[in-house]
Motif scaffolding. Structure first.
Motif, PDB file in Angstrom:
ATOM      1  N   VAL A 311       0.836  -1.209   0.000  1.00 41.95           N
ATOM      2  CA  VAL A 311       0.000   0.000   0.000  1.00 41.95           C
ATOM      3  C   VAL A 311       0.870   1.257   0.000  1.00 41.95           C
ATOM      4  O   VAL A 311       1.974   1.242   0.516  1.00 41.95           O
ATOM      5  CB  VAL A 311      -0.934   0.052   1.234  1.00 41.95           C
ATOM      6  CG1 VAL A 311      -1.925  -1.086   1.222  1.00 41.95           C
ATOM      7  CG2 VAL A 311      -0.124   0.030   2.530  1.00 41.95           C
ATOM      8  N   GLY A 312       0.366   2.313  -0.579  1.00 45.94           N
ATOM      9  CA  GLY A 312       1.041   3.611  -0.530  1.00 45.94           C
ATOM     10  C   GLY A 312       2.270   3.691  -1.416  1.00 45.94           C
ATOM     11  O   GLY A 312       2.614   2.766  -2.153  1.00 45.94           O
ATOM     12  N   GLY A 313       2.938   4.852  -1.323  1.00 49.11           N
ATOM     13  CA  GLY A 313       4.104   5.095  -2.163  1.00 49.11           C
ATOM     14  C   GLY A 313       5.395   4.624  -1.519  1.00 49.11           C
ATOM     15  O   GLY A 313       5.381   3.841  -0.569  1.00 49.11           O
ATOM     16  N   LYS A 314       6.492   5.164  -2.038  1.00 44.44           N
ATOM     17  CA  LYS A 314       7.808   4.747  -1.544  1.00 44.44           C
ATOM     18  C   LYS A 314       8.145   5.550  -0.275  1.00 44.44           C
ATOM     19  O   LYS A 314       7.875   6.747  -0.196  1.00 44.44           O
ATOM     20  CB  LYS A 314       8.841   5.045  -2.636  1.00 44.44           C
ATOM     21  CG  LYS A 314      10.235   4.543  -2.329  1.00 44.44           C
ATOM     22  CD  LYS A 314      11.146   4.781  -3.539  1.00 44.44           C
ATOM     23  CE  LYS A 314      12.583   4.378  -3.268  1.00 44.44           C
ATOM     24  NZ  LYS A 314      13.253   5.162  -2.252  1.00 44.44           N
ATOM     25  N   LEU A 315       8.744   4.867   0.696  1.00 48.17           N
ATOM     26  CA  LEU A 315       9.101   5.531   1.953  1.00 48.17           C
ATOM     27  C   LEU A 315      10.240   6.526   1.710  1.00 48.17           C
ATOM     28  O   LEU A 315      11.278   6.178   1.162  1.00 48.17           O
ATOM     29  CB  LEU A 315       9.534   4.475   2.974  1.00 48.17           C
ATOM     30  CG  LEU A 315       9.971   4.993   4.347  1.00 48.17           C
ATOM     31  CD1 LEU A 315       8.810   5.640   5.088  1.00 48.17           C
ATOM     32  CD2 LEU A 315      10.554   3.851   5.191  1.00 48.17           C
ATOM     33  N   LEU A 316      10.031   7.757   2.142  1.00 48.39           N
ATOM     34  CA  LEU A 316      11.061   8.780   1.937  1.00 48.39           C
ATOM     35  C   LEU A 316      11.960   8.898   3.165  1.00 48.39           C
ATOM     36  O   LEU A 316      11.548   8.596   4.283  1.00 48.39           O
ATOM     37  CB  LEU A 316      10.394  10.143   1.701  1.00 48.39           C
ATOM     38  CG  LEU A 316       9.550  10.264   0.438  1.00 48.39           C
ATOM     39  CD1 LEU A 316       8.926  11.656   0.358  1.00 48.39           C
ATOM     40  CD2 LEU A 316      10.394   9.975  -0.801  1.00 48.39           C
ATOM     41  N   ALA A 317      13.179   9.354   2.905  1.00 51.30           N
ATOM     42  CA  ALA A 317      14.120   9.544   4.019  1.00 51.30           C
ATOM     43  C   ALA A 317      13.554  10.541   5.024  1.00 51.30           C
ATOM     44  O   ALA A 317      13.741  10.438   6.228  1.00 51.30           O
ATOM     45  CB  ALA A 317      15.458  10.047   3.492  1.00 51.30           C
ATOM     46  N   SER A 318      12.822  11.509   4.519  1.00 51.25           N
ATOM     47  CA  SER A 318      12.332  12.578   5.386  1.00 51.25           C
ATOM     48  C   SER A 318      10.973  12.250   6.016  1.00 51.25           C
ATOM     49  O   SER A 318      10.365  13.114   6.639  1.00 51.25           O
ATOM     50  CB  SER A 318      12.198  13.847   4.554  1.00 51.25           C
ATOM     51  OG  SER A 318      11.293  13.596   3.489  1.00 51.25           O
ATOM     52  N   ALA A 319      10.521  11.014   5.858  1.00 42.47           N
ATOM     53  CA  ALA A 319       9.150  10.679   6.251  1.00 42.47           C
ATOM     54  C   ALA A 319       8.820  11.081   7.678  1.00 42.47           C
ATOM     55  O   ALA A 319       7.754  11.623   7.954  1.00 42.47           O
ATOM     56  CB  ALA A 319       8.904   9.183   6.069  1.00 42.47           C
ATOM     57  N   SER A 320       9.754  10.822   8.596  1.00 45.91           N
ATOM     58  CA  SER A 320       9.428  11.107   9.994  1.00 45.91           C
ATOM     59  C   SER A 320      10.143  12.370  10.466  1.00 45.91           C
ATOM     60  O   SER A 320      10.210  12.635  11.661  1.00 45.91           O
ATOM     61  CB  SER A 320       9.798   9.917  10.870  1.00 45.91           C
ATOM     62  OG  SER A 320      11.153   9.579  10.671  1.00 45.91           O
ATOM     63  N   ASN A 321      10.693  13.101   9.512  1.00 48.36           N
ATOM     64  CA  ASN A 321      11.315  14.376   9.845  1.00 48.36           C
ATOM     65  C   ASN A 321      12.505  14.239  10.790  1.00 48.36           C
ATOM     66  O   ASN A 321      12.743  15.108  11.619  1.00 48.36           O
ATOM     67  CB  ASN A 321      10.262  15.289  10.484  1.00 48.36           C
ATOM     68  CG  ASN A 321      10.460  16.715  10.068  1.00 48.36           C
ATOM     69  OD1 ASN A 321      11.407  17.008   9.316  1.00 48.36           O
ATOM     70  ND2 ASN A 321       9.606  17.597  10.530  1.00 48.36           N
ATOM     71  N   GLY A 322      13.233  13.129  10.665  1.00 50.31           N
ATOM     72  CA  GLY A 322      14.389  12.917  11.546  1.00 50.31           C
ATOM     73  C   GLY A 322      15.574  13.738  11.083  1.00 50.31           C
ATOM     74  O   GLY A 322      15.642  14.176   9.932  1.00 50.31           O
ATOM     75  N   ASN A 323      16.520  13.972  12.014  1.00 47.42           N
ATOM     76  CA  ASN A 323      17.712  14.716  11.607  1.00 47.42           C
ATOM     77  C   ASN A 323      18.938  14.142  12.288  1.00 47.42           C
ATOM     78  O   ASN A 323      19.762  14.845  12.832  1.00 47.42           O
ATOM     79  CB  ASN A 323      17.559  16.199  11.927  1.00 47.42           C
ATOM     80  CG  ASN A 323      17.237  16.394  13.393  1.00 47.42           C
ATOM     81  OD1 ASN A 323      17.022  15.419  14.118  1.00 47.42           O
ATOM     82  ND2 ASN A 323      17.239  17.628  13.846  1.00 47.42           N
ATOM     83  N   THR A 324      19.016  12.818  12.279  1.00 48.88           N
ATOM     84  CA  THR A 324      20.080  12.161  13.024  1.00 48.88           C
ATOM     85  C   THR A 324      21.184  11.601  12.132  1.00 48.88           C
ATOM     86  O   THR A 324      22.187  11.122  12.632  1.00 48.88           O
ATOM     87  CB  THR A 324      19.489  10.989  13.829  1.00 48.88           C
ATOM     88  OG1 THR A 324      18.724  10.176  12.918  1.00 48.88           O
ATOM     89  CG2 THR A 324      18.581  11.474  14.926  1.00 48.88           C
ATOM     90  N   LYS A 325      20.950  11.631  10.842  1.00 48.61           N
ATOM     91  CA  LYS A 325      21.885  11.021   9.885  1.00 48.61           C
ATOM     92  C   LYS A 325      22.039   9.513  10.115  1.00 48.61           C
ATOM     93  O   LYS A 325      23.021   8.905   9.733  1.00 48.61           O
ATOM     94  CB  LYS A 325      23.268  11.697   9.933  1.00 48.61           C
ATOM     95  CG  LYS A 325      23.240  13.167   9.491  1.00 48.61           C
ATOM     96  CD  LYS A 325      23.340  13.278   7.963  1.00 48.61           C
ATOM     97  CE  LYS A 325      23.229  14.714   7.488  1.00 48.61           C
ATOM     98  NZ  LYS A 325      21.858  15.248   7.558  1.00 48.61           N
ATOM     99  N   VAL A 326      21.097   8.929  10.804  1.00 47.54           N
ATOM    100  CA  VAL A 326      21.069   7.469  10.932  1.00 47.54           C
ATOM    101  C   VAL A 326      19.771   7.021  10.277  1.00 47.54           C
ATOM    102  O   VAL A 326      18.732   7.653  10.471  1.00 47.54           O
ATOM    103  CB  VAL A 326      21.100   7.040  12.415  1.00 47.54           C
ATOM    104  CG1 VAL A 326      20.933   5.528  12.550  1.00 47.54           C
ATOM    105  CG2 VAL A 326      22.397   7.485  13.062  1.00 47.54           C
ATOM    106  N   TYR A 327      19.877   5.965   9.470  1.00 53.01           N
ATOM    107  CA  TYR A 327      18.730   5.589   8.659  1.00 53.01           C
ATOM    108  C   TYR A 327      18.285   4.176   8.957  1.00 53.01           C
ATOM    109  O   TYR A 327      19.100   3.283   9.173  1.00 53.01           O
ATOM    110  CB  TYR A 327      19.078   5.706   7.175  1.00 53.01           C
ATOM    111  CG  TYR A 327      19.483   7.102   6.789  1.00 53.01           C
ATOM    112  CD1 TYR A 327      18.544   7.981   6.231  1.00 53.01           C
ATOM    113  CD2 TYR A 327      20.777   7.558   7.010  1.00 53.01           C
ATOM    114  CE1 TYR A 327      18.903   9.280   5.900  1.00 53.01           C
ATOM    115  CE2 TYR A 327      21.146   8.856   6.685  1.00 53.01           C
ATOM    116  CZ  TYR A 327      20.208   9.719   6.116  1.00 53.01           C
ATOM    117  OH  TYR A 327      20.549  10.994   5.805  1.00 53.01           O
ATOM    118  N   ILE A 328      16.978   3.997   9.006  1.00 48.87           N
ATOM    119  CA  ILE A 328      16.432   2.637   9.086  1.00 48.87           C
ATOM    120  C   ILE A 328      15.580   2.430   7.843  1.00 48.87           C
ATOM    121  O   ILE A 328      14.638   3.190   7.606  1.00 48.87           O
ATOM    122  CB  ILE A 328      15.583   2.444  10.359  1.00 48.87           C
ATOM    123  CG1 ILE A 328      16.487   2.344  11.576  1.00 48.87           C
ATOM    124  CG2 ILE A 328      14.716   1.194  10.240  1.00 48.87           C
ATOM    125  CD1 ILE A 328      15.769   2.060  12.876  1.00 48.87           C
TER     126      ILE A 328
END
Ligand SMILES: Nc1nc2c(ncn2[C@@H]2O[C@H](COP(=O)(O)OP(=O)(O)OP(=O)(O)O)[C@@H](O)[C@H]2O)c(=O)[nH]1
Ligand SMILES: [Ca+2]
Length: 827
Positions: A311-328
């Motif tokens: 469902v839905g589109g592709k998950l974006l890096a900015s989806a949760s508005n994080g700013n930690t430079k660590v990605y899950i």
């Protein structure tokens, strides 16, 4: 209970400028009035009341509506209920009500009347008229941008069918509204307008139409009004239909996932999966297919849902508005998540890219090497739940449901019920929070693990040295004292003539040289605050000497004067009497030892215990017949912070969310106790408790959290009142018991109620709400059991009140017919 009264001179109605200054005056008066005299809760039906005697309308009202308003009758009172301000006449008839949006009431109310002195309080103006004696409602408008919002609410609510208006607002009939068009009907017209309600509360003409989203919260929540016109079974059926019928379901395009609106089949897949997002509301969300993490766009993860849904589109890096430079899984995580990962010992330097799978196993991107399982450890699950981050449900691989099975759509109840109710247990050091915490563990059938038992054992062994050090310090003092006396009165019987050593004198308090060096060392360790570094590590090494020392006549002699050793807790005797047994390697703490041991494990400040009351087998016969009525899977989490953590202020409080209640513990027997501060000053412990309580109540984190006050150590209190009058504490200076010497129990009882009321008045003056109070004897299991039943009752009630509040008249919350839990619980 005398209301606070305040005379304000007649206010001018002439022009806006005048009005503004007058209203500032009025605000000032109110402000002055409040702290001095705490508003008295009106038990009848109101949460809070202030009486303001003044003539003319509230100063802010006339200007914007022009001078055409007839001068209203004398207003005498203002009542604040949860969502409206009622202006009443002397005879308590409600003349006017300022109707506000309940969610922001407090904020606006405060803005308007500056209770909390915001710097630039906008002054309300009025957009509707104050009529004659039976006048209707008017809205208060704050800022221009709020005008429309407020206007659209707060209108006089007339029945859309018969047109009957509420003249006496206070007594006015409730209305039930259509969830589609919002038309409201009185009791007489409701069934005529809505018929059999096949889709819930909709006018006949609205059947089949989608609901107004603003009403989504109301779905399935019955109002008192409806309950009064339909019987129980009908209500149940209507509520079920309202919740479950297709027409009331969310429409696919209202849900946007990763930037893409859903299609019919997407929504079916989403809601039909094993673990759907419960209570789905229209909105924009992000969804991480690989791990199943789900959240609102721009926000931290909110929950886990089934993974791999298409469902839905592709998950974006900015989806949760994080700013930690660590990605899950491509999404830049939020600070909170990073903190949790670090606490869970997951190595994550800048620019780390993790790949996290549905089961929680993770690897660094491109390394093809599973590093572990994030959720595998109980500790990380706990940390997450503390930070209000989701943890994956236990079984991620359940059978997949048929996605077209719409009967599965209504929110899975087990998820709703599985919600954890967090209780925060706090209190001044020594108030008994540890004991209560442990008692709760025993009550709710929790076994201590081998590790915990080991920790407790070590803690008890360490405490032996702490207690010993207190005795040793006392010994030195008594010895000096004896020498002084000895030199003043010549050789006394206390001096032993043959025990002179190196020219030193001896007294009954003197110990052998060998013990002396140990004593000096131990006292030094304690003095520099190092006890915790040496013990329990060194406990075994020093156990033999501790044993011997304890048996030493000088120590026993000192111990006889333990009443003079102020830092020696009364449990010291319990343990020191068994110093030999406890210091041994084979010692295993009994249940009683665990309870009496000061402190809990882990002793790093934070202890958490989760329990579901249904597992709880009643311990006393009295309750076995009244089976618990709570939903079986309601989970509670008792979270206790050590008072030692207070020193760094309450910063940490902001990290937590979603406490269902704050349980604040006060030791009743503290009223004559003093505590020393770092700067050497002394203060009464009861006052210190009060101040701590007050600062917590004022803390923004707990704005909407009910407080339950546990007045603990009732047993010690009862005993102490015999010897020390309550009035030694300046806060209780005006306590005058009724026939105090007649019966000590009744004296304690009176004193308990008196203190409870002191706290209640304080609490209400700050929050305008009610404080719930219960008494405990933490060492007594039944008493703690009772208190926690009461706490759960308070939570249930609060929950119920919130639900009612969401859907219904503000009045219902305070209606006298509601069954409140008693305000002050007593055995
Ligand atoms: N007589 C009596 N003693 C109590 C009661 N509750 C606790 N105590 C004792 O009071 C002392 C302090 O209680 P703790 O449970 O350590 O309370 P605390 O200081 O808030 O907790 P920590 O910060 O972990 O030390 C302990 O010796 C308890 O056994 C009670 O109801 N009656
Ligand atoms: Ca303690």
């Amino acid at each position: 209970m005398a209301d606070q009264e305040l005379k304000i001179q007649e206010l001018s109605e002439s022009n806006a400028a005048d009005c503004a200054t007058e209203s500032t005056k009025w605000e000032e008066h109110l402000r002055k009035m409040l702290p001095a005299g705490a508003p008295v809760p009106d038990e009848d039906h109101l949460d809070y009341s202030i009486t303001v005697e003044y003539q003319g309308p509230p100063p802010c009202l006339p200007s914007s509506t022009g001078s055409s308003i007839p001068k209203p009758p004398k207003f005498t009172s203002l009542y604040k209920t949860q969502k409206s301000l009622l202006i009443t006449q002397k005879n308590r008839k409600v003349v006017s009500r300022i109707q506000l949006d309940h969610d922001s009431f407090d904020e606006k109310y405060e803005k308007l009347f500056s209770f909390s002195t915001p710097s630039n309080s906008p002054v309300g103006s009025c957009d509707s008229k104050v009529e004659d004696e039976k006048c209707g409602e008017f809205s208060v408008v704050f800022d221009n941008d709020e005008v429309d919002e407020v206007r659209s609410r707060g209108k006089v609510r007339e029945c859309s069918r018969c047109g009957g208006g509420g003249r006496m607002i206070w007594r006015r009939e409730r209305r039930e509204g259509c969830i589609v068009c919002g038309r409201e009907y009185c009791r007489n017209c409701l069934l005529k307008a809505m018929g059999s309600m096949p889709e819930g509360r909709k006018c006949v003409g609205c059947i089949g139409k989608p609901i107004d989203e603003a009403n989504r919260e109301r779905l399935g929540k019955c109002s008192r009004m409806l309950a009064s016109v339909c019987n129980h079974l009908e209500v149940k059926q209507i509520m079920k239909a309202e919740k479950e019928c297709l027409a009331n379901w969310i429409r696919p395009e209202q849900v946007v996932i990763n930037g893409k609106p859903l299609r019919e089949e997407d929504l079916a897949e989403l809601l039909g999966c094993v673990n759907p997002p419960c209570n789905l509301r229209p909105g924009r969300y992000w969804y991480d297919k690989d791990s199943g993490l789900w959240g609102k766009e721009g926000e931290k993860p909110d929950r886990f849902i089934s993974a791999n849904l298409n469902v839905g589109g592709k998950l974006l890096a900015s989806a949760s508005n994080g700013n930690t430079k660590v990605y899950i899984n491509g999404r830049e995580i939020t600070k909170l998540e990073l903190r949790v990962l670090k606490l869970a010992n997951v190595e994550c330097s800048r620019d780390t890219r993790f790949w996290v799978y549905e089961d929680g196993s993770y690897e660094e991107e491109g390394q093809n090497n599973i590093k572990g399982n994030i959720w595998g450890k109980a500790s990380s699950r706990l940390i997450c739940s503390l930070f209000s981050l989701p943890v994956p449900p236990g079984n991620a691989h359940g059978p997949k449901k048929d996605p077209t099975n719409f009967s599965a759509r209504p929110v899975p109840e087990h998820l709703e019920q599985g919600k954890v109710q967090k209780l925060l247990l706090l209190g001044l050091e020594g108030s008994g929070t540890s004991t209560i915490f442990k008692q709760v563990r025993f009550i709710y059938g929790n076994k201590f693990t081998a590790q915990e038992l080991q920790d407790i054992k070590l803690m008890i062994q360490r405490n032996i040295f702490r207690f010993l050090s207190v005795v040793l310090e006392g010994r030195e003092y008594f010895e000096d004292e004896a020498f002084l006396e000895g030199s003043a009165h010549g050789p006394s019987t206390e001096m032993s003539s043959q025990g002179l050593l190196d020219g030193q004198k001896q007294s009954v308090y003197s110990i052998k040289q060998r013990f002396r060096s140990f004593s000096d060392w131990l006292l030094d360790v304690v003095a520099i605050g190092d006890l915790d570094t040496f013990f329990p590590a060194a406990a075994r090494e020093y156990a033999p000497i501790a044993n011997e020392l304890w048996k030493d006549p000088a120590i026993q002699e000192t111990y006889k004067r333990r009443e003079e050793l102020h830092c020696l807790p009364d449990v010291a005797k319990f343990f020191l009497d068994r110093a030999i047994e406890i210091s041994s390697n084979e010692y295993e703490p009994s249940e009683e030892d665990i309870l009496y041991a000061e402190g809990v494990t882990p002793n790093n400040g934070l202890a958490i215990f989760e329990f579901s009351p249904v597992d709880h087998i009643p311990i006393s016969e009295t309750y076995s017949d009244s089976l618990e009525v709570h939903p079986p899977s309601t989970k509670y989490q008792l979270i206790r912070f050590s008072s030692k953590g207070w020193s760094d202020g309450y910063k940490w409080l902001e990290m937590f969310e979603g406490f269902r209640a704050v349980v604040f513990c006060v030791s009743l027997s503290d009223y004559d106790q003093v505590q020393a501060h770092d700067n050497g000053s002394l203060s009464n412990k009861m006052l210190a408790s009060r101040d701590l309580f007050e600062s917590l109540v004022r803390h923004p984190s707990f704005e909407d959290t009910p407080f339950v006050l546990l007045l603990n150590k009732y047993d010690a209190f009862e005993e102490k009142l015999n010897l020390v009058p309550l009035t030694v504490c300046e806060w209780f200076a005006d306590f005058s018991p009724f026939r105090p010497h007649h019966n000590i129990q009744s004296l304690a009882n009176q004193a308990y109620f008196y203190i409870a009321v002191k706290y209640k008045v304080l609490y209400t003056s700050i929050t305008g709400k009610k404080l719930f109070v219960s008494q405990t004897r933490a060492r007594d299991r039944t008493s703690v059991d009772e208190a926690f039943k009461y706490i759960r009752e308070v939570i249930n009630w609060d929950e119920e009140a919130r639900n009612m509040f969401l859907i219904n008249d503000n009045d219902s919350l305070y209606s006298p017919e509601r069954s409140f839990p008693p305000n002050i619980r007593q055995d």
